[in-house]
Write a protein that holds these residues in place. Sequence first.
Motif, mmCIF file in Angstrom:
data_model
loop_
_atom_site.group_PDB
_atom_site.id
_atom_site.type_symbol
_atom_site.label_atom_id
_atom_site.label_comp_id
_atom_site.label_asym_id
_atom_site.label_seq_id
_atom_site.Cartn_x
_atom_site.Cartn_y
_atom_site.Cartn_z
ATOM 1 N N UNK A 45 4.392 -0.178 2.802
ATOM 2 C CA UNK A 45 4.644 -0.949 3.972
ATOM 3 C C UNK A 45 4.605 -2.706 3.846
ATOM 4 N N UNK A 46 5.352 -3.134 4.110
ATOM 5 C CA UNK A 46 5.319 -4.388 3.706
ATOM 6 C C UNK A 46 6.274 -4.465 5.005
ATOM 7 N N UNK A 47 5.018 -6.083 5.804
ATOM 8 C CA UNK A 47 5.670 -5.938 7.528
ATOM 9 C C UNK A 47 5.535 -7.869 7.531
ATOM 10 N N UNK A 48 6.457 -7.877 8.614
ATOM 11 C CA UNK A 48 6.906 -8.967 8.588
ATOM 12 C C UNK A 48 6.522 -10.034 10.822
ATOM 13 N N UNK A 49 4.886 -10.115 10.326
ATOM 14 C CA UNK A 49 4.996 -9.904 12.103
ATOM 15 C C UNK A 49 5.647 -11.151 13.175
ATOM 16 N N UNK A 50 6.170 -12.071 12.739
ATOM 17 C CA UNK A 50 6.501 -12.981 13.597
ATOM 18 C C UNK A 50 8.447 -12.286 13.797
ATOM 19 N N UNK A 51 8.859 -11.153 12.927
ATOM 20 C CA UNK A 51 10.001 -11.015 13.874
ATOM 21 C C UNK A 51 10.161 -9.752 13.964
ATOM 22 N N UNK A 52 8.708 -8.984 13.785
ATOM 23 C CA UNK A 52 8.866 -7.152 14.370
ATOM 24 C C UNK A 52 9.372 -7.042 13.135
ATOM 25 N N UNK A 53 9.313 -6.804 11.734
ATOM 26 C CA UNK A 53 10.360 -6.440 10.780
ATOM 27 C C UNK A 53 9.383 -6.293 9.735
ATOM 28 N N UNK A 54 9.679 -4.660 9.133
ATOM 29 C CA UNK A 54 8.805 -4.366 7.866
ATOM 30 C C UNK A 54 9.757 -3.258 7.378
ATOM 31 N N UNK A 55 9.258 -3.117 5.503
ATOM 32 C CA UNK A 55 10.037 -2.523 5.146
ATOM 33 C C UNK A 55 9.335 -0.978 4.620
ATOM 34 N N UNK A 56 10.082 -0.075 4.525
ATOM 35 C CA UNK A 56 8.837 0.898 3.986
ATOM 36 C C UNK A 56 9.539 1.160 2.565
ATOM 37 N N UNK A 57 8.615 1.379 1.285
ATOM 38 C CA UNK A 57 9.669 1.429 0.480
ATOM 39 C C UNK A 57 8.877 3.312 0.076
ATOM 40 N N UNK A 58 9.385 3.903 -0.647
ATOM 41 C CA UNK A 58 9.537 5.789 -0.219
ATOM 42 C C UNK A 58 8.478 5.446 -1.975
ATOM 43 N N UNK A 59 7.841 6.551 -2.715
ATOM 44 C CA UNK A 59 7.623 6.993 -3.502
ATOM 45 C C UNK A 59 9.006 6.966 -4.837
ATOM 46 N N UNK A 60 10.325 6.845 -4.519
ATOM 47 C CA UNK A 60 11.078 7.322 -5.854
ATOM 48 C C UNK A 60 11.801 5.373 -5.250
ATOM 49 N N UNK A 61 11.022 4.504 -4.782
ATOM 50 C CA UNK A 61 11.501 3.853 -5.047
ATOM 51 C C UNK A 61 12.286 2.886 -3.821
ATOM 52 N N UNK A 62 13.423 3.867 -2.598
ATOM 53 C CA UNK A 62 14.249 3.419 -1.930
ATOM 54 C C UNK A 62 13.486 2.582 -0.622
ATOM 55 N N UNK A 63 14.402 2.086 -0.622
ATOM 56 C CA UNK A 63 13.528 0.778 0.920
ATOM 57 C C UNK A 63 14.495 1.104 2.221
#
Length: 890
Positions: A534-552
């Motif tokens: 998980x990569x998050x951006x606290x200022x905007x309350x957003x995140x990206x979940x990168x699954x094991x197969x690379x799908x985001x």
Amino acid sequence: MGKKKIKAETVITSHMNADFDAVASMLAAQKIYPEAVVLFPGSQEKNLKDFFISSMSYLFNMADAGTIDFSKVKRLVIVDTRQEDRLKPVAGLLNKEGMEIHIYDHHPALENDIRGKVEDIRQTGATVTILSKIIQERKILITPDEATVMALGIYEDTGSFTYASTTEQDFQMAAFLLSSGANLNTISNLVTKEISPDQITWINDLLNEMTCHKINGYDINVSTISSPDWITDLAAIVQKVVKIENLDVFFSIALMGNKVQIIARSRVPQVDVGKILSTLGGGGHPFAASATISNIPLAQIEQQLIDTIQQTVKVSLVAKELMSSPAITIESRISCKEAATTMARYNINALLVLEPGTHHILGYTTRTVMDKVLYHKLEDLDVKEYMTTEISTISPRADIREIEAKIIGGKQRLLPVIENDALLGVVTRTDLLNFLVQDNKDARNFQKGAEIYEHHTRKRNVKRLLDERLSKQEVALLRKIGAAGDKLGINLFVVGGFVRDLLLYRKVDDMDIVVEGDGISFAKSFALMCKGRCNSHKKFGTAVVVLPDGFKVDVASARREYYKFPAALPTVEMSSIKLDMFRRDFTINTMAIQLNQEKFGTLIDFFGAQRDLKDKTIRTIHNLSFVEDPTRVFRAIKFANRFDFTIGKLTSNLIQNAVRVDFFKNLSGLRVFSELRQILEEDDPIPAIKTLETYGLERVIHPYLAFDNQTVVLLEEVKKALAWHDLLFLDTPYLRWSIYFMVMIRLCSPKIVQEIADRLKFSPTHQRIILNDRIKAEQRLEILEANPPKSNSRLHSILKTFRTELILYMMACAKKDETRKALSLFYTKLRDIKVLIRGEHLITLGVRPGPEFKRIMSSVLKARLDHQVATLENEIDFAKGYIRQNKIVD
């Protein structure tokens, strides 16, 4: 002696007052049960009788009830109904011991439905659709006349495929019947009828006799008329009245001779006319139904109908469905200036005032009051000094009548919704008035499977669409996300472009998830569950979940935004899904599909997005949309171009206003470039570029940027060049946008181009392509046009330093076909040619490493380009000769 009775083991029948669908279904059933006798159920409308009895009776193995020996009947086939009281001619057979009943019907289930040994019940627009499918699957042959009768049933019961009940299978079976020889001229003559003078008279009578009954928040329109004779095509007349007056609910009560016929239409899911008329011996669908009643006074029937509607139709809305949530509040010690700023920030007209540090409501204030306070320069006083303290509250189960009484009767601007001392939301006067006056009437229109979620909100299940349009892995992922939300007790939605493209049957790419709660916390939890990261951006309350197969998977907290000044980046606060959708750019991007298991696949449409998709129109959600974020102007043009939509009239006016007032002056060049680049990356950006010029938006890029007629011509040439390239080189990446952009700036001086590059914050690579390499490419193009190279090696030497973008730019700008062919030859055949000879070969020939290596290699490459050598041996021999001729080796 009496006439000998027909001994049939199977009888096919339908409901009394059979319509085209019923008769067509009986014919179709006869094809499936060829040994059966068709028992025509009784009276039909005149045109139906004339057509079927005089023209098509030979198709049916028909018999009257009096001619059939019912004691021999072992099987009863019923089509287009399941209601016993609509089957009086065969009532004796229904309860006969050992009777085998087969049912084919498309009406919604009712409590007293007949049950059969065989039941084929499907939610189609017509019953004959179900039977046609069986005929198709069993490969039963039908004649053109039979196909015509069956197709007529589909056309009539779907309103020629315009009724909301129409399904995909109705279209498919109509196509099958047409392929079997159905005659559209015959169908058209019977379905499409001219309005006769008598029918015009009845339309006027229905309009003049119409009374509107307010029942549980809905307008129920009822007309009662009488005639000594049968009124031909009354159903068609009723449909005309509904369209003329744009009625949501209409009941026509017509006394004809000694019978009363009720025909009903509804476009409101809560008013199920089929269910209502079933209590009067009739039946039909939730949106279209009829009933025929004998020997009951007209006034009694009318009163019984009104009583039934009141008992059947539930209260239209409760506070929980109408309220806005979460409520926007301030504390009593906040200044009047800040209260006014808060209302302006969120574009609201009233604000709840709370006791500091608690959720206890002290009162409310309004924008009008605060404006007067500020006018009198009292802005620094606490808001409690000027709030209204007399305030009523309601529970989330309060109905529309209680809400109306407290807001209108009590003259209260907004109504807090309270449960267990918790503030759930507010119902504003605007919320109530919008509902009562139905300022957007088609928000009440519905399609099969739809229901009202909250005010102006359409909600329907799209699980089947998800299964059809997405891969099994994608559907499984969405379900997994929903299950994770259930585990954490939060609501989850997939939103925006994903939903829009799903409904438009376009390729679905990005998966954007909105969480009613802490999006980052959910993203981290879900990533852990899936063994992703998980990569998050606290200022905007957003995140990206990168699954094991690379799908985001993009995850965001539901949020609301406000802008401190025009063109500013938004300030973000946590919110609900509705307010999250409200912050978005256009209505078509405001749909959400809930993912929680209990409501999985439920599409929620707050702002009429489905309507705008159907109308192919781009509309903003509110009038200050372009003031808050002028980049939305570019997005409006991008979406209109991508989907071949039009920009709504009001939205277009708002764009013109944004350009005229110049809300773009505070917009960073980087944001302008981001939007412009997306437009130029579209498959065909030319219409969008033209639209940019129509609105004068090229001046946002630079005041002196201008297009001429030749620019448009060259843009078309770019499109051709790119199409050529993409067809041959599918996987070759290049900066597609830059080629269109170079054409757009071709009239600008180098100084202006430099200013544009600085304004748009071009990277060094982009600057080099647009400024330096473009000019060199134009110069080389002049050389190619003036002196076409005679050899491949000469062509290669002219073009070898240019990137793909510059070659395609030259192809677009070339004036001669000969030049374009030369550029094509270079790009497809020459640019990747390499020599086979290597340094070790030259060393073997006695050449020392140094500048001579490069000269020899260049001469060998020239020879290969001009077909003087073909193999490694040829190249080595050529090199030997070159070395001897130039005396490179002693």
